[in-house]
Design a protein around this motif. Structure first.
Motif, PDB file in Angstrom:
ATOM      1  N   TYR A  61       5.253   7.856   1.152  1.00 11.66           N
ATOM      2  CA  TYR A  61       5.936   6.214   0.855  1.00 11.66           C
ATOM      3  C   TYR A  61       4.913   5.622   0.320  1.00 11.66           C
ATOM      4  O   TYR A  61       4.315   5.163   0.327  1.00 11.66           O
ATOM      5  CB  TYR A  61       5.761   5.920   2.677  1.00 11.66           C
ATOM      6  N   LYS A  62       6.004   4.730  -0.251  1.00 11.70           N
ATOM      7  CA  LYS A  62       5.456   3.267  -0.053  1.00 11.70           C
ATOM      8  C   LYS A  62       5.770   1.642   0.257  1.00 11.70           C
ATOM      9  O   LYS A  62       6.969   1.811   0.211  1.00 11.70           O
ATOM     10  CB  LYS A  62       5.930   2.907  -2.102  1.00 11.70           C
ATOM     11  N   VAL A  63       4.583   1.877   0.709  1.00 10.43           N
ATOM     12  CA  VAL A  63       5.004   0.228   1.773  1.00 10.43           C
ATOM     13  C   VAL A  63       5.199  -1.660   0.602  1.00 10.43           C
ATOM     14  O   VAL A  63       4.164  -1.534  -0.239  1.00 10.43           O
ATOM     15  CB  VAL A  63       4.214   0.498   2.650  1.00 10.43           C
ATOM     16  N   PHE A  64       6.155  -2.045   0.849  1.00  3.77           N
ATOM     17  CA  PHE A  64       6.457  -3.475   0.153  1.00  3.77           C
ATOM     18  C   PHE A  64       6.952  -4.118   1.841  1.00  3.77           C
ATOM     19  O   PHE A  64       7.388  -4.262   2.587  1.00  3.77           O
ATOM     20  CB  PHE A  64       7.662  -3.270  -0.708  1.00  3.77           C
ATOM     21  N   LYS A  65       6.530  -5.232   0.636  1.00  2.00           N
ATOM     22  CA  LYS A  65       6.569  -6.437   2.321  1.00  2.00           C
ATOM     23  C   LYS A  65       7.832  -7.144   1.846  1.00  2.00           C
ATOM     24  O   LYS A  65       8.156  -7.485   0.396  1.00  2.00           O
ATOM     25  CB  LYS A  65       5.848  -8.071   1.502  1.00  2.00           C
ATOM     26  N   PHE A 101       0.904  -1.263  -0.288  1.00  2.00           N
ATOM     27  CA  PHE A 101      -0.814   0.034  -0.151  1.00  2.00           C
ATOM     28  C   PHE A 101       1.051   1.525  -0.150  1.00  2.00           C
ATOM     29  O   PHE A 101       1.976   1.113   0.065  1.00  2.00           O
ATOM     30  CB  PHE A 101      -0.919   0.269   1.081  1.00  2.00           C
ATOM     31  N   SER A 102      -0.087   2.757  -0.125  1.00  2.00           N
ATOM     32  CA  SER A 102       1.298   3.811   0.475  1.00  2.00           C
ATOM     33  C   SER A 102       0.167   4.798   0.858  1.00  2.00           C
ATOM     34  O   SER A 102      -0.792   4.539   1.444  1.00  2.00           O
ATOM     35  CB  SER A 102       1.013   4.046  -0.817  1.00  2.00           C
ATOM     36  N   THR A 103       1.174   5.738   1.757  1.00  2.00           N
ATOM     37  CA  THR A 103       0.334   6.567   2.986  1.00  2.00           C
ATOM     38  C   THR A 103       1.299   7.664   2.709  1.00  2.00           C
ATOM     39  O   THR A 103       2.860   7.820   1.860  1.00  2.00           O
ATOM     40  CB  THR A 103       0.846   5.263   4.161  1.00  2.00           C
ATOM     41  N   VAL A 104       0.949   8.819   3.639  1.00  2.00           N
ATOM     42  CA  VAL A 104       1.493   9.611   3.936  1.00  2.00           C
ATOM     43  C   VAL A 104       2.113   9.791   5.258  1.00  2.00           C
ATOM     44  O   VAL A 104       0.759   9.226   6.552  1.00  2.00           O
ATOM     45  CB  VAL A 104       1.079  10.776   2.904  1.00  2.00           C
ATOM     46  N   LEU A 105       2.891  10.338   5.411  1.00  2.00           N
ATOM     47  CA  LEU A 105       2.974  10.539   6.801  1.00  2.00           C
ATOM     48  C   LEU A 105       4.364  11.782   7.387  1.00  2.00           C
ATOM     49  O   LEU A 105       4.471  12.208   5.958  1.00  2.00           O
ATOM     50  CB  LEU A 105       4.947   9.960   7.163  1.00  2.00           C
ATOM     51  N   PHE A 106       4.079  12.886   7.889  1.00  2.00           N
ATOM     52  CA  PHE A 106       4.545  13.852   8.649  1.00  2.00           C
ATOM     53  C   PHE A 106       5.803  13.773   8.946  1.00  2.00           C
ATOM     54  O   PHE A 106       6.094  12.483  10.042  1.00  2.00           O
ATOM     55  CB  PHE A 106       3.736  14.771   8.917  1.00  2.00           C
ATOM     56  N   PRO A 148      13.945  12.738   4.397  1.00  2.00           N
ATOM     57  CA  PRO A 148      12.844  11.986   4.833  1.00  2.00           C
ATOM     58  C   PRO A 148      14.038  10.358   4.862  1.00  2.00           C
ATOM     59  O   PRO A 148      14.414  10.022   3.895  1.00  2.00           O
ATOM     60  CB  PRO A 148      11.430  11.663   3.888  1.00  2.00           C
ATOM     61  N   PRO A 149      13.985   9.530   5.852  1.00  2.00           N
ATOM     62  CA  PRO A 149      14.090   8.733   6.282  1.00  2.00           C
ATOM     63  C   PRO A 149      13.725   6.995   5.597  1.00  2.00           C
ATOM     64  O   PRO A 149      12.238   6.892   5.451  1.00  2.00           O
ATOM     65  CB  PRO A 149      14.463   7.595   7.769  1.00  2.00           C
ATOM     66  N   ALA A 150      14.143   6.372   4.901  1.00  2.00           N
ATOM     67  CA  ALA A 150      13.307   5.491   4.485  1.00  2.00           C
ATOM     68  C   ALA A 150      13.439   3.825   6.032  1.00  2.00           C
ATOM     69  O   ALA A 150      14.187   4.265   7.530  1.00  2.00           O
ATOM     70  CB  ALA A 150      14.267   3.791   3.797  1.00  2.00           C
ATOM     71  N   ILE A 151      12.032   3.265   5.727  1.00  2.00           N
ATOM     72  CA  ILE A 151      12.047   2.793   7.553  1.00  2.00           C
ATOM     73  C   ILE A 151      11.584   1.474   7.601  1.00  2.00           C
ATOM     74  O   ILE A 151      10.548   0.983   6.468  1.00  2.00           O
ATOM     75  CB  ILE A 151      10.591   3.702   7.981  1.00  2.00           C
ATOM     76  N   SER A 152      11.589   0.575   8.198  1.00  2.00           N
ATOM     77  CA  SER A 152      11.173  -0.899   8.258  1.00  2.00           C
ATOM     78  C   SER A 152      10.678  -1.041   8.925  1.00  2.00           C
ATOM     79  O   SER A 152      10.808  -0.574  10.435  1.00  2.00           O
ATOM     80  CB  SER A 152      12.045  -1.693   7.636  1.00  2.00           C
ATOM     81  N   ALA A 153       9.486  -1.673   9.095  1.00  2.00           N
ATOM     82  CA  ALA A 153       8.740  -2.547  10.513  1.00  2.00           C
ATOM     83  C   ALA A 153       8.324  -4.117  10.092  1.00  2.00           C
ATOM     84  O   ALA A 153       8.104  -4.673   9.465  1.00  2.00           O
ATOM     85  CB  ALA A 153       7.223  -1.708  10.793  1.00  2.00           C
ATOM     86  N   ARG A 154       8.159  -5.020  11.569  1.00  2.00           N
ATOM     87  CA  ARG A 154       8.111  -6.030  11.920  1.00  2.00           C
ATOM     88  C   ARG A 154       7.381  -5.978  12.908  1.00  2.00           C
ATOM     89  O   ARG A 154       7.365  -6.012  13.829  1.00  2.00           O
ATOM     90  CB  ARG A 154       9.409  -7.294  11.687  1.00  2.00           C
ATOM     91  N   ASN A 155       6.677  -6.872  12.771  1.00  2.00           N
ATOM     92  CA  ASN A 155       5.568  -7.693  13.950  1.00  2.00           C
ATOM     93  C   ASN A 155       6.097  -8.162  14.533  1.00  2.00           C
ATOM     94  O   ASN A 155       6.436  -9.710  13.969  1.00  2.00           O
ATOM     95  CB  ASN A 155       4.580  -8.482  13.732  1.00  2.00           C
ATOM     96  N   ASN A 192      10.176 -11.185   5.816  1.00  2.00           N
ATOM     97  CA  ASN A 192       9.374 -10.913   6.952  1.00  2.00           C
ATOM     98  C   ASN A 192       9.067  -9.389   7.325  1.00  2.00           C
ATOM     99  O   ASN A 192       8.975  -9.115   8.917  1.00  2.00           O
ATOM    100  CB  ASN A 192      10.039 -11.537   8.346  1.00  2.00           C
ATOM    101  N   ARG A 193       9.437  -8.322   7.037  1.00  2.00           N
ATOM    102  CA  ARG A 193       9.359  -7.001   7.250  1.00  2.00           C
ATOM    103  C   ARG A 193       8.778  -6.739   6.472  1.00  2.00           C
ATOM    104  O   ARG A 193       8.378  -6.363   5.255  1.00  2.00           O
ATOM    105  CB  ARG A 193      10.121  -6.421   7.806  1.00  2.00           C
ATOM    106  N   LEU A 194       8.222  -5.488   6.548  1.00  2.00           N
ATOM    107  CA  LEU A 194       7.770  -3.781   5.250  1.00  2.00           C
ATOM    108  C   LEU A 194       8.842  -2.832   5.898  1.00  2.00           C
ATOM    109  O   LEU A 194       9.195  -2.409   6.663  1.00  2.00           O
ATOM    110  CB  LEU A 194       6.515  -3.293   6.379  1.00  2.00           C
ATOM    111  N   VAL A 195       8.903  -2.379   4.060  1.00  2.00           N
ATOM    112  CA  VAL A 195       9.845  -1.310   4.388  1.00  2.00           C
ATOM    113  C   VAL A 195       9.008  -0.382   3.773  1.00  2.00           C
ATOM    114  O   VAL A 195       8.421  -0.246   2.239  1.00  2.00           O
ATOM    115  CB  VAL A 195      11.442  -1.840   3.211  1.00  2.00           C
ATOM    116  N   LEU A 196       9.267   0.937   3.776  1.00  2.00           N
ATOM    117  CA  LEU A 196       8.170   1.742   3.936  1.00  2.00           C
ATOM    118  C   LEU A 196       9.673   2.956   3.317  1.00  2.00           C
ATOM    119  O   LEU A 196      10.592   3.319   3.646  1.00  2.00           O
ATOM    120  CB  LEU A 196       7.710   2.803   5.352  1.00  2.00           C
ATOM    121  N   ASN A 197       9.484   3.393   1.349  1.00  2.00           N
ATOM    122  CA  ASN A 197      10.550   4.226   1.425  1.00  2.00           C
ATOM    123  C   ASN A 197      10.061   5.535   0.596  1.00  2.00           C
ATOM    124  O   ASN A 197       8.576   5.833  -0.366  1.00  2.00           O
ATOM    125  CB  ASN A 197      10.421   3.227  -0.381  1.00  2.00           C
ATOM    126  N   PRO A 198      10.103   6.420   1.141  1.00  2.00           N
ATOM    127  CA  PRO A 198       9.921   8.068   1.131  1.00  2.00           C
ATOM    128  C   PRO A 198       9.763   7.917  -1.005  1.00  2.00           C
ATOM    129  O   PRO A 198      10.958   7.033  -1.675  1.00  2.00           O
ATOM    130  CB  PRO A 198      10.850   8.767   1.710  1.00  2.00           C
TER     131      PRO A 198
END
Length: 86
Positions: A17-21, A4-9, A40-47, A24-30
């Motif tokens: 940001y585009k969100v990629f799988k 999915f795509s999103t907007v972060l402040f 803006p930073p590249a971010i990752s998230a994992r559950n 085992n993590r999501l990568v959010l690329n600006p």
């Protein structure tokens, strides 16, 4: 895989940001924007154990935004990302 795509402040500035799988993590690329005044930073998230862990920034507001967006979009996420199993 694009999820999915999103907007972060970031520092009060809206950043797409585009969100990629990725494994085992999501990568959010600006989104690229050469006229942007901030980097803006590249971010990752994992559950892990039902809790989202965010890496790539120490900005608590940005971390909270990532967790909120990922939680709101859980229905779109591949089920492997929602499990604590390896």
């Amino acid at each position: 895989m694009h999820v999915f795509s999103t907007v972060l402040f970031v520092n009060g500035n809206p950043v797409g940001y585009k969100v990629f799988k990725q494994e085992n993590r999501l990568v959010l690329n600006p989104a690229e924007n050469p006229s942007r005044e901030i980097l803006p930073p590249a971010i990752s998230a994992r559950n892990e154990g039902g809790e989202w862990l965010v890496e790539g920034t120490s900005d608590r507001d940005l971390i909270a935004q990532v967790i909120e967006d990922v939680t709101l979009n859980e229905g779109r996420l591949p089920t492997a990302l929602l499990s604590a199993a390896p």
